[in-house]
Design a protein around this motif. Structure first.
Motif, PDB file in Angstrom:
ATOM      1  N   ASP A 145       5.371  -9.929 -60.415  1.00 30.50           N
ATOM      2  CA  ASP A 145       5.763 -11.015 -61.089  1.00 30.50           C
ATOM      3  C   ASP A 145       4.799 -11.591 -62.021  1.00 30.50           C
ATOM      4  OD1 ASP A 145       8.382 -13.195 -60.715  1.00 30.50           O
ATOM      5  OD2 ASP A 145       6.613 -14.259 -61.829  1.00 30.50           O
ATOM      6  N   MET A 146       5.389 -11.695 -63.278  1.00 30.36           N
ATOM      7  CA  MET A 146       4.451 -12.218 -64.439  1.00 30.36           C
ATOM      8  C   MET A 146       3.515 -13.409 -64.179  1.00 30.36           C
ATOM      9  SD  MET A 146       4.138  -9.647 -66.285  1.00 30.36           S
ATOM     10  CE  MET A 146       3.295 -10.504 -67.947  1.00 30.36           C
ATOM     11  N   SER A 147       4.106 -14.124 -63.165  1.00 33.45           N
ATOM     12  CA  SER A 147       3.410 -15.592 -62.908  1.00 33.45           C
ATOM     13  C   SER A 147       2.133 -15.099 -61.931  1.00 33.45           C
ATOM     14  CB  SER A 147       4.093 -16.255 -61.698  1.00 33.45           C
ATOM     15  OG  SER A 147       4.574 -15.442 -60.823  1.00 33.45           O
ATOM     16  N   SER A 148       2.044 -13.938 -61.746  1.00 34.36           N
ATOM     17  CA  SER A 148       0.466 -13.271 -61.188  1.00 34.36           C
ATOM     18  C   SER A 148      -0.422 -13.538 -62.379  1.00 34.36           C
ATOM     19  CB  SER A 148       0.754 -12.037 -60.689  1.00 34.36           C
ATOM     20  OG  SER A 148       1.753 -12.085 -59.405  1.00 34.36           O
ATOM     21  N   LEU A 158      -3.651 -16.220 -67.707  1.00 31.07           N
ATOM     22  CA  LEU A 158      -3.677 -16.027 -69.106  1.00 31.07           C
ATOM     23  C   LEU A 158      -2.350 -16.599 -69.522  1.00 31.07           C
ATOM     24  CD1 LEU A 158      -4.637 -14.604 -71.616  1.00 31.07           C
ATOM     25  CD2 LEU A 158      -3.775 -12.524 -71.199  1.00 31.07           C
ATOM     26  N   PRO A 159      -2.459 -17.715 -69.868  1.00 30.72           N
ATOM     27  CA  PRO A 159      -0.988 -18.597 -70.453  1.00 30.72           C
ATOM     28  C   PRO A 159      -0.450 -17.759 -71.638  1.00 30.72           C
ATOM     29  CG  PRO A 159      -2.760 -19.890 -70.614  1.00 30.72           C
ATOM     30  CD  PRO A 159      -3.498 -18.694 -69.912  1.00 30.72           C
ATOM     31  N   THR A 167      -5.058  -5.680 -83.612  1.00 33.01           N
ATOM     32  CA  THR A 167      -4.535  -6.562 -84.637  1.00 33.01           C
ATOM     33  C   THR A 167      -3.703  -7.727 -84.328  1.00 33.01           C
ATOM     34  OG1 THR A 167      -4.732  -4.676 -86.338  1.00 33.01           O
ATOM     35  CG2 THR A 167      -3.598  -6.697 -86.974  1.00 33.01           C
ATOM     36  N   ASN A 168      -2.520  -7.237 -83.751  1.00 31.88           N
ATOM     37  CA  ASN A 168      -1.494  -8.084 -82.969  1.00 31.88           C
ATOM     38  C   ASN A 168      -1.191  -7.772 -81.601  1.00 31.88           C
ATOM     39  OD1 ASN A 168      -1.173  -9.650 -85.474  1.00 31.88           O
ATOM     40  ND2 ASN A 168       0.030  -7.962 -86.106  1.00 31.88           N
ATOM     41  N   GLY A 169      -1.684  -6.831 -81.153  1.00 32.38           N
ATOM     42  CA  GLY A 169      -1.577  -6.331 -79.653  1.00 32.38           C
ATOM     43  C   GLY A 169       0.226  -6.156 -79.520  1.00 32.38           C
ATOM     44  N   VAL A 170       0.536  -6.508 -78.014  1.00 31.58           N
ATOM     45  CA  VAL A 170       1.897  -6.525 -77.944  1.00 31.58           C
ATOM     46  C   VAL A 170       2.182  -7.865 -77.290  1.00 31.58           C
ATOM     47  CG1 VAL A 170       2.379  -3.878 -77.520  1.00 31.58           C
ATOM     48  CG2 VAL A 170       1.570  -5.388 -75.542  1.00 31.58           C
ATOM     49  N   ASN A 171       3.589  -8.273 -77.402  1.00 37.54           N
ATOM     50  CA  ASN A 171       4.027  -9.671 -77.125  1.00 37.54           C
ATOM     51  C   ASN A 171       4.627  -9.465 -75.638  1.00 37.54           C
ATOM     52  OD1 ASN A 171       4.764 -12.137 -76.553  1.00 37.54           O
ATOM     53  ND2 ASN A 171       5.918 -12.348 -78.574  1.00 37.54           N
ATOM     54  N   LEU A 172       4.218  -9.950 -74.562  1.00 35.48           N
ATOM     55  CA  LEU A 172       4.642 -10.032 -73.279  1.00 35.48           C
ATOM     56  C   LEU A 172       5.241 -11.501 -72.840  1.00 35.48           C
ATOM     57  CD1 LEU A 172       1.970  -7.768 -71.177  1.00 35.48           C
ATOM     58  CD2 LEU A 172       4.006  -7.201 -72.403  1.00 35.48           C
ATOM     59  N   THR A 173       5.238 -12.040 -73.739  1.00 32.08           N
ATOM     60  CA  THR A 173       5.815 -13.756 -73.360  1.00 32.08           C
ATOM     61  C   THR A 173       6.985 -13.621 -72.795  1.00 32.08           C
ATOM     62  OG1 THR A 173       4.472 -14.505 -75.312  1.00 32.08           O
ATOM     63  CG2 THR A 173       6.192 -16.082 -74.145  1.00 32.08           C
ATOM     64  N   ASN A 174       8.052 -12.854 -73.131  1.00 32.54           N
ATOM     65  CA  ASN A 174       9.396 -13.093 -72.667  1.00 32.54           C
ATOM     66  C   ASN A 174       9.403 -11.949 -71.416  1.00 32.54           C
ATOM     67  OD1 ASN A 174      10.215 -14.826 -74.532  1.00 32.54           O
ATOM     68  ND2 ASN A 174      10.736 -13.375 -75.886  1.00 32.54           N
ATOM     69  N   MET A 175       8.479 -11.408 -70.867  1.00 32.47           N
ATOM     70  CA  MET A 175       8.627 -10.427 -70.000  1.00 32.47           C
ATOM     71  C   MET A 175       8.674 -11.130 -68.586  1.00 32.47           C
ATOM     72  SD  MET A 175       9.346  -7.559 -71.331  1.00 32.47           S
ATOM     73  CE  MET A 175      10.268  -8.507 -72.674  1.00 32.47           C
ATOM     74  N   GLU A 176       9.237 -10.840 -67.741  1.00 32.74           N
ATOM     75  CA  GLU A 176       9.196 -11.230 -66.350  1.00 32.74           C
ATOM     76  C   GLU A 176       8.465 -10.837 -65.284  1.00 32.74           C
ATOM     77  OE1 GLU A 176      13.619 -11.956 -65.520  1.00 32.74           O
ATOM     78  OE2 GLU A 176      13.549 -13.431 -67.233  1.00 32.74           O
ATOM     79  N   VAL A 184      -7.579 -11.262 -79.006  1.00 29.38           N
ATOM     80  CA  VAL A 184      -7.362 -12.249 -80.369  1.00 29.38           C
ATOM     81  C   VAL A 184      -7.549 -13.477 -80.208  1.00 29.38           C
ATOM     82  CG1 VAL A 184      -5.651 -12.479 -82.263  1.00 29.38           C
ATOM     83  CG2 VAL A 184      -5.704 -10.326 -81.281  1.00 29.38           C
ATOM     84  N   ASP A 185      -6.961 -13.915 -79.081  1.00 31.90           N
ATOM     85  CA  ASP A 185      -7.105 -15.342 -79.029  1.00 31.90           C
ATOM     86  C   ASP A 185      -7.893 -15.890 -77.793  1.00 31.90           C
ATOM     87  OD1 ASP A 185      -5.059 -16.205 -81.024  1.00 31.90           O
ATOM     88  OD2 ASP A 185      -3.639 -15.427 -79.656  1.00 31.90           O
ATOM     89  N   GLY A 186      -8.275 -14.806 -77.118  1.00 34.88           N
ATOM     90  CA  GLY A 186      -9.058 -14.942 -75.854  1.00 34.88           C
ATOM     91  C   GLY A 186      -8.473 -15.054 -74.633  1.00 34.88           C
ATOM     92  N   GLY A 187      -8.904 -14.475 -73.502  1.00 40.47           N
ATOM     93  CA  GLY A 187      -8.450 -14.691 -72.134  1.00 40.47           C
ATOM     94  C   GLY A 187      -8.065 -13.384 -71.572  1.00 40.47           C
ATOM     95  N   GLU A 188      -7.998 -13.501 -70.107  1.00 38.08           N
ATOM     96  CA  GLU A 188      -7.486 -12.409 -69.728  1.00 38.08           C
ATOM     97  C   GLU A 188      -7.323 -12.592 -68.084  1.00 38.08           C
ATOM     98  OE1 GLU A 188     -11.434 -10.164 -69.638  1.00 38.08           O
ATOM     99  OE2 GLU A 188     -11.749 -10.542 -67.374  1.00 38.08           O
ATOM    100  N   ALA A 189      -6.425 -11.919 -67.364  1.00 35.56           N
ATOM    101  CA  ALA A 189      -5.773 -12.202 -66.046  1.00 35.56           C
ATOM    102  C   ALA A 189      -5.662 -10.776 -65.463  1.00 35.56           C
ATOM    103  CB  ALA A 189      -4.681 -12.820 -66.116  1.00 35.56           C
TER     104      ALA A 189
END
Length: 471
Positions: free
Chosen positions: A350-353, A357-358, A296-305, A327-332
């Protein structure tokens, strides 16, 4: 009369290792059938299995203290999904067509949905002695213990030698309507008669059998050196709950997972085992294991480093971790670096890896993905952001280490409490992990080779690296 007596003695000696015995698999603690590691389940997605105290004392099984085998197959599990004991764990036996007790098998079951329970015997070379999935195993009384009895007199005589496996099909639907829901099956007192040939496998018989992964080691026996971890994974440092999204760790509150493993995972078997009292994932034959948070919404990793994962493997295959937003598409996918075997590896990514998947706001799937089938032990799989440093932040100047160089012992003192320390060689391999939880401690490096090492000292999400010379 003397001749008859002599012949009887010869007969007794000849069959000393082939005596009639009534078998009863009661799943009690300390018995071969009551040892969960002696059982495995099939087929993807494999049913879950555990041995528990009877949760529903009624019907033909009214004891509230007896142990029973609990099996749960999902709606999507194979029509023949079930459980089987590992070779040798129950010993070996042979059916005798001339003995009445050898011609039937009975079992107490408690089933959550109507349907057939199937039964099978297999021998040490995987030959099928009999397989029965007809209406003899039909259960129509739900959520109550009933007794099932099968006529096994039609067994295959050619494979009736060194029988050592019992197979239970949880809800046999092959050739009929598909299963419409998950199904729970409780099992107790699987009973039959047979000639006993050998006793159950032990940890001292000089043979790799039963649940062992080596000769007299692994499985229920002492761990095999280099084949499975002897110690638990390092304990992660304390972190604020808002700074962590934990997939699997005993140190944090884990997110709810809708699927583990997923039906589309490619692996041999998934289980949770304890190492020094610490729950750890064990994944055999892992091509990849899929994990679903929720769709449905998954988990939000936006702020994780950072992403953290601890792994232990005897295999050298490279390992990657993939995150997916369905949900929105994409993978990394991010690699975990050169695979190091035979010791716990604490990997920080590092999450930059995961830049491919922006949009990391709705991560619904995660995959642990070796390049080839591998045996993996996994713990402390989580994402986090580094705690904001205070005016009293953990810095190099607040840690003292002596003597350096050293032959065996190094002393470390710190103004801040140190959670853990890892020792890394010049190749980037972690050669030692230690849980500290102290400001002052000693580290014994006498078993390390001479050379240069780096000490990673962790305190409340912060890290100081010290260079150390071993003489």
């Amino acid at each position: 009369m003397k001749k008859i007596t002599y012949l009887l003695i010869l007969f007794t000696v000849s069959f000393a290792f082939s005596q009639q015995q009534q078998y009863n698999l009661g799943f009690e603690s300390g018995t071969p059938s009551g040892t969960l590691a002696n059982w495995t389940t099939f087929e993807n997605p494999s049913p879950s299995a555990e041995i528990i105290t009877n949760p529903d004392p009624d019907g033909v099984n009214t004891s509230a203290t007896t142990q029973v085998l609990k099996l749960i197959a999902t709606q999507n599990s194979a029509c023949y999904a079930g459980t089987i004991n590992l070779h040798g764990t129950l010993g070996t036996w042979q059916l005798d067509a001339g003995v009445t007790s050898n011609l039937t098998l009975s079992m107490k079951v408690n089933k959550s949905i109507a349907g057939k329970v199937g039964i099978k015997f297999a021998n040490a070379t995987n030959g099928t002695v009999f397989e029965i999935s007809d209406n003899q195993g039909l259960v129509t009384t739900l959520n109550e213990w009933v007794n099932l009895t099968w006529n096994i007199s039609g067994f295959n005589a050619g494979d009736n030698v060194n029988i050592d496996q019992v197979v239970v099909f949880i809800d046999f639907t092959c050739g009929g309507a598909n299963r419409t829901s998950d199904v729970q099956l409780l099992v107790d007192d699987i009973t039959w008669g047979a000639n006993k040939l050998t006793d159950p496998a032990t940890c001292t018989d000089g043979v790799m059998n039963g649940s062992e992964t080596g000769i007299d080691c692994g499985g229920n026996c002492a761990p095999c050196a280099g084949q499975e971890p002897l110690v638990a994974a390092p304990t992660p440092p304390a972190r604020d709950a808002a700074d962590v999204v934990s997939i699997y760790s005993g140190a944090y509150t884990n997110v709810t997972l809708d699927e583990l493993p997923t039906i589309w995972s490619q692996l041999g078997n998934f289980s949770v085992m304890q190492i020094e009292g610490n729950d750890t994932w064990k994944i055999t034959g892992c091509e990849f294991i899929g994990i679903v948070t929720n769709y449905t919404n998954g988990v939000n990793l936006t702020n994780m480093e950072k992403m953290h994962i601890d792994y232990w493997t005897p295999d050298t295959n490279p390992i990657g971790v993939k995150i997916v937003n369905t949900v929105d598409g994409g993978e990394a996918i991010a690699p975990l670096g050169t695979t190091v075997t035979g010791s716990w590896q604490s990997i920080e990514v590092d999450m930059s890896s995961f830049a491919a998947l922006p949009n990391k706001t709705k991560i619904t799937q995660l995959l642990i993905d070796p390049s080839a089938p591998s045996l993996l032990y996994i713990d402390n799989f989580y994402f986090y952001k580094v705690a904001t440093a205070s005016s009293e932040s953990f810095t190099d100047s607040k840690v003292n280490m002596y003597p350096n160089p050293t032959n065996n012992i190094v002393n470390i003192t710190s103004i801040e409490n140190i959670d853990s320390v890892s020792v890394v060689n010049v190749l980037g391999q972690t050669v030692m992990n230690k849980l500290v939880n102290s400001k002052d401690f000693t580290l014994d490096i006498s078993e390390l080779n001479s050379g240069q090492y780096f000490l990673n000292l962790n305190s409340n999400g912060l890290k100081v690296v010290k260079k150390l010379i071993k003489n």
